[in-house]
Write an enzyme that holds these catalytic residues in place. Structure first.
Site, PDB file in Angstrom:
ATOM      1  N   CYS A  65      29.299 -22.350  10.449  1.00 45.70           N
ATOM      2  CA  CYS A  65      30.285 -22.907  11.379  1.00 45.70           C
ATOM      3  C   CYS A  65      29.617 -23.242  12.701  1.00 45.70           C
ATOM      4  CB  CYS A  65      31.411 -21.904  11.595  1.00 45.70           C
ATOM      5  SG  CYS A  65      32.597 -22.390  12.874  1.00 45.70           S
ATOM      6  N   TYR A  96      36.198 -34.187  10.003  1.00 43.90           N
ATOM      7  CA  TYR A  96      36.050 -32.769   9.686  1.00 43.90           C
ATOM      8  C   TYR A  96      36.636 -32.445   8.317  1.00 43.90           C
ATOM      9  CZ  TYR A  96      36.509 -27.681  10.191  1.00 43.90           C
ATOM     10  OH  TYR A  96      36.448 -26.318  10.006  1.00 43.90           O
ATOM     11  N   GLU A 108      27.574 -28.762   8.875  1.00 45.45           N
ATOM     12  CA  GLU A 108      27.936 -28.658  10.292  1.00 45.45           C
ATOM     13  C   GLU A 108      26.682 -28.297  11.088  1.00 45.45           C
ATOM     14  OE1 GLU A 108      31.279 -26.176  11.137  1.00 45.45           O
ATOM     15  OE2 GLU A 108      32.402 -26.854   9.383  1.00 45.45           O
ATOM     16  N   ASP A 143      32.199 -18.063   4.810  1.00 45.17           N
ATOM     17  CA  ASP A 143      32.394 -19.514   4.772  1.00 45.17           C
ATOM     18  C   ASP A 143      31.556 -20.094   3.630  1.00 45.17           C
ATOM     19  OD1 ASP A 143      34.074 -19.497   6.994  1.00 45.17           O
ATOM     20  OD2 ASP A 143      32.396 -19.681   8.383  1.00 45.17           O
ATOM     21  N   TYR A 148      28.391 -25.511   5.146  1.00 43.11           N
ATOM     22  CA  TYR A 148      27.955 -24.305   5.852  1.00 43.11           C
ATOM     23  C   TYR A 148      26.507 -23.939   5.530  1.00 43.11           C
ATOM     24  CZ  TYR A 148      32.971 -23.760   6.633  1.00 43.11           C
ATOM     25  OH  TYR A 148      34.278 -23.967   7.006  1.00 43.11           O
ATOM     26  N   CYS A 213      34.151 -17.094  16.686  1.00 44.97           N
ATOM     27  CA  CYS A 213      33.431 -17.643  15.533  1.00 44.97           C
ATOM     28  C   CYS A 213      32.332 -16.662  15.190  1.00 44.97           C
ATOM     29  CB  CYS A 213      32.846 -19.017  15.838  1.00 44.97           C
ATOM     30  SG  CYS A 213      31.999 -19.767  14.426  1.00 44.97           S
ATOM     31  N   CYS A 222      12.163 -12.716  14.171  1.00 39.03           N
ATOM     32  CA  CYS A 222      11.210 -13.764  13.806  1.00 39.03           C
ATOM     33  C   CYS A 222       9.980 -13.625  14.699  1.00 39.03           C
ATOM     34  CB  CYS A 222      11.831 -15.144  13.982  1.00 39.03           C
ATOM     35  SG  CYS A 222      10.767 -16.509  13.459  1.00 39.03           S
TER      36      CYS A 222
END
Length: 231
Positions: A65, A96, A108, A143, A148, A213, A222
């Site tokens: 998202c 959308y 997205e 999702d 996604y 969200c 990382c």
């Protein structure tokens, strides 16, 4: 005509989201882009559409998202502007609803406009890798669907090299933590189709101060700076 519309609607509803649509099965789209306000909701004096200031560069990331990732990136020092949109598919200027149907092939994504004198591309890649789980295929958390999927799109050879080196380094780290193979799509940057205006800076105080969200990374760092070349 009504029967045809009903059949089309049912096709959208029944779309198998476990795979990316084939080009010849994608929706036709439209010739004109969706209209968006050119100003950033958080930084009103900055544009989310070109032209951008001299010396800035662009990066495109897909992490599920797009609301949450955009908010993460607009807070990064050295990032001039951000926008959300659709990339990596076949349908021109999709909506959308069309992207969510799985019939456009897009994911997205967030467009990040940054000043490389302040923040390096590798620094943005670190945020990208750590900000989501890149091993989940066509989903991110709860999702599910091709819209996604994890993806990163490069603008030039330098960005491609940075993506490949950080991907290899992160794969080693998450494998040690018990995660599987990274499924992130890596491809040249194609057309970035801006999402509808209401999606732009959706989680800003000006639009949805209490919006939510969920973003879930792996919790694995990382290793930028540990044998990974930065810009």
């Amino acid at each position: 005509m009504a029967e045809g519309l009903y059949s089309g609607a049912m096709t959208l509803f029944r779309r198998d989201k476990s795979r990316i649509v084939e080009p010849d099965q994608a929706l036709p789209g439209r010739p004109d882009p969706l209209r968006v306000s050119p100003s950033h909701a958080v930084y009103p004096d900055r544009q989310i559409v070109p032209p951008f200031p001299d010396g800035t560069r662009t990066a495109v990331f897909a992490m599920g998202c797009f609301w949450g990732p955009e908010r993460v990136f607009w807070k990064v020092p050295g990032v001039y502007s951000t926008a959300v949109g659709y990339v990596g598919g076949y349908t021109p200027n999709p909506t959308y609803e069309e992207v969510c149907s799985g019939l456009t092939g897009h994911t997205e994504a967030v467009l990040v406009v940054f000043d490389p004198a302040v923040v390096g591309y590798a620094d943005l890649l670190k945020i990208f890798w750590e900000g989501h789980d890149p091993t989940q295929g066509l989903r991110q958390g709860n999702d599910t669907g091709s819209q996604y999927r994890s993806a990163v799109y490069y603008a030039d050879d330098e960005q491609q090299a940075a993506i490949e080196s950080t991907l290899a380094a992160y794969q080693r780290e998450i494998a040690r933590a018990g995660y599987g193979k990274i499924t992130t799509e890596v491809a040249p940057a194609g057309t970035f189709y801006y999402a509808e205006d209401y999606h732009q800076q959706y989680l800003s105080d000006a639009k949805n101060p209490h919006g939510y969200c969920g973003m879930g990374g792996t919790g694995v760092s990382c290793p930028i700076g540990l044998g990974v070349r930065e810009d």
